[in-house]
Design a protein around this motif. Structure first.
Motif, PDB file in Angstrom:
ATOM      1  N   HIS A 169       0.817  -1.224   0.000  1.00 35.11           N
ATOM      2  CA  HIS A 169       0.000   0.000   0.000  1.00 35.11           C
ATOM      3  C   HIS A 169       0.844   1.264   0.000  1.00 35.11           C
ATOM      4  N   LEU A 170       0.389   2.227  -0.771  1.00 34.02           N
ATOM      5  CA  LEU A 170       0.975   3.568  -0.722  1.00 34.02           C
ATOM      6  C   LEU A 170      -0.032   4.446   0.025  1.00 34.02           C
ATOM      7  N   ILE A 171       0.472   5.185   1.000  1.00 33.60           N
ATOM      8  CA  ILE A 171      -0.400   6.075   1.762  1.00 33.60           C
ATOM      9  C   ILE A 171       0.071   7.490   1.448  1.00 33.60           C
ATOM     10  N   GLY A 172      -0.797   8.289   0.834  1.00 30.73           N
ATOM     11  CA  GLY A 172      -0.339   9.600   0.376  1.00 30.73           C
ATOM     12  C   GLY A 172      -1.362  10.678   0.641  1.00 30.73           C
ATOM     13  N   ALA A 173      -0.934  11.922   0.499  1.00 32.28           N
ATOM     14  CA  ALA A 173      -1.861  13.043   0.691  1.00 32.28           C
ATOM     15  C   ALA A 173      -1.362  14.256  -0.081  1.00 32.28           C
ATOM     16  N   ALA A 174      -2.331  15.094  -0.458  1.00 31.13           N
ATOM     17  CA  ALA A 174      -1.982  16.399  -1.027  1.00 31.13           C
ATOM     18  C   ALA A 174      -1.730  17.332   0.151  1.00 31.13           C
ATOM     19  N   ARG A 175      -0.855  18.306  -0.035  1.00 33.13           N
ATOM     20  CA  ARG A 175      -0.551  19.226   1.071  1.00 33.13           C
ATOM     21  C   ARG A 175      -1.798  19.915   1.620  1.00 33.13           C
ATOM     22  N   ASP A 176      -2.740  20.270   0.706  1.00 33.21           N
ATOM     23  CA  ASP A 176      -3.935  20.971   1.171  1.00 33.21           C
ATOM     24  C   ASP A 176      -5.159  20.056   1.164  1.00 33.21           C
ATOM     25  N   GLY A 177      -4.924  18.743   1.084  1.00 35.51           N
ATOM     26  CA  GLY A 177      -6.050  17.800   1.020  1.00 35.51           C
ATOM     27  C   GLY A 177      -6.649  17.576   2.403  1.00 35.51           C
ATOM     28  N   LYS A 178      -7.894  17.119   2.418  1.00 33.13           N
ATOM     29  CA  LYS A 178      -8.545  16.871   3.711  1.00 33.13           C
ATOM     30  C   LYS A 178      -8.384  15.399   4.104  1.00 33.13           C
ATOM     31  N   LYS A 179      -8.214  14.558   3.093  1.00 29.30           N
ATOM     32  CA  LYS A 179      -8.156  13.109   3.326  1.00 29.30           C
ATOM     33  C   LYS A 179      -6.856  12.534   2.790  1.00 29.30           C
ATOM     34  N   GLY A 180      -6.351  11.498   3.465  1.00 31.43           N
ATOM     35  CA  GLY A 180      -5.231  10.755   2.909  1.00 31.43           C
ATOM     36  C   GLY A 180      -5.780   9.664   2.000  1.00 31.43           C
ATOM     37  N   GLN A 181      -5.005   9.251   1.020  1.00 26.10           N
ATOM     38  CA  GLN A 181      -5.454   8.184   0.119  1.00 26.10           C
ATOM     39  C   GLN A 181      -4.630   6.928   0.381  1.00 26.10           C
ATOM     40  N   VAL A 182      -5.283   5.774   0.379  1.00 25.36           N
ATOM     41  CA  VAL A 182      -4.557   4.510   0.471  1.00 25.36           C
ATOM     42  C   VAL A 182      -4.699   3.812  -0.872  1.00 25.36           C
ATOM     43  N   ILE A 183      -3.606   3.589  -1.544  1.00 24.67           N
ATOM     44  CA  ILE A 183      -3.655   2.973  -2.870  1.00 24.67           C
ATOM     45  C   ILE A 183      -3.034   1.586  -2.806  1.00 24.67           C
ATOM     46  N   ASP A 184      -3.790   0.604  -3.268  1.00 27.48           N
ATOM     47  CA  ASP A 184      -3.280  -0.756  -3.341  1.00 27.48           C
ATOM     48  C   ASP A 184      -2.401  -0.820  -4.592  1.00 27.48           C
ATOM     49  N   LEU A 185      -1.116  -1.021  -4.397  1.00 24.61           N
ATOM     50  CA  LEU A 185      -0.213  -0.974  -5.547  1.00 24.61           C
ATOM     51  C   LEU A 185      -0.355  -2.193  -6.454  1.00 24.61           C
ATOM     52  N   ASP A 186      -0.965  -3.288  -5.939  1.00 25.57           N
ATOM     53  CA  ASP A 186      -1.195  -4.449  -6.807  1.00 25.57           C
ATOM     54  C   ASP A 186      -2.320  -4.158  -7.800  1.00 25.57           C
ATOM     55  N   SER A 187      -3.440  -3.647  -7.272  1.00 24.02           N
ATOM     56  CA  SER A 187      -4.589  -3.414  -8.161  1.00 24.02           C
ATOM     57  C   SER A 187      -4.548  -2.013  -8.772  1.00 24.02           C
ATOM     58  N   GLY A 188      -3.767  -1.139  -8.172  1.00 23.56           N
ATOM     59  CA  GLY A 188      -3.720   0.252  -8.648  1.00 23.56           C
ATOM     60  C   GLY A 188      -4.962   1.025  -8.246  1.00 23.56           C
ATOM     61  N   LYS A 189      -5.726   0.497  -7.297  1.00 27.38           N
ATOM     62  CA  LYS A 189      -7.001   1.122  -6.916  1.00 27.38           C
ATOM     63  C   LYS A 189      -6.906   1.826  -5.556  1.00 27.38           C
ATOM     64  N   LEU A 190      -7.759   2.844  -5.406  1.00 24.04           N
ATOM     65  CA  LEU A 190      -7.902   3.508  -4.110  1.00 24.04           C
ATOM     66  C   LEU A 190      -8.706   2.572  -3.214  1.00 24.04           C
ATOM     67  N   VAL A 191      -8.140   2.152  -2.065  1.00 13.99           N
ATOM     68  CA  VAL A 191      -8.888   1.207  -1.229  1.00 13.99           C
ATOM     69  C   VAL A 191      -9.448   1.862   0.027  1.00 13.99           C
ATOM     70  N   ALA A 192      -8.940   3.029   0.381  1.00 13.76           N
ATOM     71  CA  ALA A 192      -9.496   3.709   1.552  1.00 13.76           C
ATOM     72  C   ALA A 192      -9.090   5.174   1.520  1.00 13.76           C
TER      73      ALA A 192
END
Ligand code: DHE
Length: 498
Positions: free
Chosen positions: A311-334
């Protein structure tokens, strides 16, 4: 005309400048006086980023005015409202959105020409010192652009040497810990042989660089640039160029690179783009380094990974939510609840009540967010004395240490907060040098000692017994921005940055 008349002529010409020409002179003078030392005389970047329209696509003009007036959270950018008038600030903003008459080029030819090989052939495969080579620290001293190799048992410097200007990001190690690679903000990548205490090779991969990564097999280095918009693959052996990859989306829109990391279990590098909503996975085990593009919901300014690199856990500097991306499927999972401005690059993980959790300091809010990495729910937001920047722990210590580096308040900038990983409560506050900024911790390979930076030109490394919290030693250092234990880095300790 003799020199006297020529001088008088020039003075009179100066007095007769049209109002437009005078305004240009004033803004150039203000830029030279207040901006050039960090952003470069030509606006190409230095310790601060390049100030060109190509790099300011995401910064709206009102925001740029506010930044010059009030400074920018999480950066070294100070506010200038006490030195410059509103009109002068607006003129500077106009200047930085004006394209350069000619954009400098930094492509394959320039990279190849910059390449310097200091050592030819192989050097002995045995350290020239007796200290444990896996318990060394590489200390980056940004005050006078040096690095120190420190014996992690005796806490004695072994060797101190000059580095390139303004190193940024953690130095990266070869898998056996013998070589360390540095990246500088002005684009230089350097390879240093720790066993022989010699710089092996250097190359300038860009004009304004973000950071570098070394592949898990130790064969390739990847550099990510702000300027030009590119990724640069280098041969780790001698830093010779493999290839330059322009960072563009499918429609040709180009982008700065937020950061690059290696994901050893995947045999790949992961890069995120800053002006395009994409993360890239670049295989370093396949021929020609194929790129897999992953579309993401929001910009990834800052990110990190779980220990498996699934999983990649990332965020935009001014974002309200962090994104969790499953690197196997390439999908946002949470999407995760991350208020303020989380500093995910400093995130760490540990086991809490049988679950893996991640914790991140916050550049804007006085809190540390602890997130369950199975449910992606917030376990706790732990109040700290002030917004922090770095966070570290170790498998053998019950505490996670964080600083108050991003706080404007001196009463929290000099404090280290120790969070008990078992209870998620603040257990201790340490003030290594009252009134002086304390930041960035790293542990010895066994986790028994913690080294804290006093982030001043006449600063220090303060060594603590990580169990009793007694001070063991104080070593003078020139603004030690970070220190990196060879063993913890090459084994990817859960308590250290990626
Ligand atoms: Fe850093 C790591 C980005 C400002 C000192 N910083 C990183 C990394 C990223 C990053 C993506 C992880 C890369 C790596 O280790 O390879 N830093 C940013 C920013 O976007 C930001 C906020 C704005 C900028 O100007 O780039 C920023 N960083 C700073 C500073 O102002 C610091 C405090 C002083 C400096 O030297 O510029 C700073 N950053 C560091 C350090 C690390 C770092 C010491 C490595 C930490 C580690 O333990 O690994």
């Amino acid at each position: 005309m003799n020199a006297k008349w020529l001088g008088l002529g020039m003075i009179l010409a100066g007095l007769w400048l049209s109002p437009g020409a005078q305004a240009v002179q004033t803004v150039e003078k203000n830029y030279a006086e207040h901006c050039a030392s960090c952003h470069g005389a030509e606006r190409l970047g230095g310790t601060g980023p390049a100030l060109l329209p190509e790099n300011l696509a995401r910064l709206r003009r009102p925001e740029a005015i506010k930044t010059i007036a009030q400074g920018r959270t999480a950066t070294q950018m100070a506010g200038f409202s006490d030195k410059l008038t509103k009109e002068e600030i607006e003129a500077l903003v106009k200047l930085v959105y004006t394209p350069l008459p000619k954009m400098p080029v930094w492509g394959a030819d320039e990279i190849i020409t910059s390449h310097i090989q200091h050592v030819f052939g192989t050097l002995p495969d045995k350290p020239v010192f007796s200290a444990d080579p896996l318990n060394l620290f590489v200390v980056v001293e940004v005050g006078d652009h040096h690095a120190t190799i420190l014996d992690g048992d005796k806490f004695e410097p072994i060797f101190r040497f000059p580095t390139r200007y303004a190193l940024h990001g953690g130095p990266k190690f070869s898998p056996d810990g013998r070589f360390v690679y540095f990246g500088s903000r002005d684009g230089w990548v350097s390879k240093f042989d720790i066993y022989n205490l010699k710089t092996v090779a250097e190359v300038r991969a860009g004009i304004n660089m973000r950071n570098i990564a070394v592949s898990g097999d130790g064969k390739t280095v990847l550099a990510g640039n702000y300027l030009p918009h590119s990724l640069v693959l280098l041969n780790a052996e001698d830093l010779s160029l493999i290839k330059v990859i322009p960072t563009e989306d499918g429609s040709g829109k180009s982008s700065r690179v937020s950061a690059v990391y290696q994901a050893e279990p995947r045999g790949s590098f992961i890069a995120a783009l800053k002006d395009v909503k994409e993360a890239w996975e670049i295989s370093y085990t396949e021929k020609d380094f194929p790129i897999r593009r992953i579309q993401v919901k929001d910009y990834l300014d800052d990110f990190f990974f779980d220990q498996s690199y699934r999983h990649l856990i990332g965020a935009a500097r001014d974002g309200k939510k962090g994104q969790v991306i499953d690197l196997d499927s390439g999908k946002l999972v949470a999407e995760i609840d991350l208020p303020g401005m989380p500093h995910l690059g400093s995130g760490i993980t540990w086991e809490y009540n049988g679950h893996p959790v991640m914790a991140t300091p916050n550049l804007k809010e006085a809190l540390v967010s602890v997130i369950d990495m199975q449910t992606w729910q917030t376990v706790k937001q732990i109040k700290t004395l002030g917004p922090g920047f770095f966070m570290r722990s170790h498998e053998n210590t019950p505490y996670a240490w964080t600083d108050g580096f991003s706080s404007g308040d001196p009463a929290s900038r000099d404090a280290m907060t120790l969070i008990d990983k078992r209870t998620l409560e603040v257990a201790h506050i340490l003030r290594p040098m009252p009134g002086k900024t304390a930041a960035h911790v790293e542990f010895t390979r066994d986790g028994k000692y913690a080294l804290v930076s006093i982030w001043e030109n006449d600063g220090a490394l303060v060594v603590y017994d990580a169990a009793t919290l007694k001070e063991i030693k104080r070593l003078p250092m020139n603004k030690p921005s970070g220190k990196y234990n060879v063993y913890n880095k090459i084994t990817h300790s859960a308590g250290t940055s990626h």
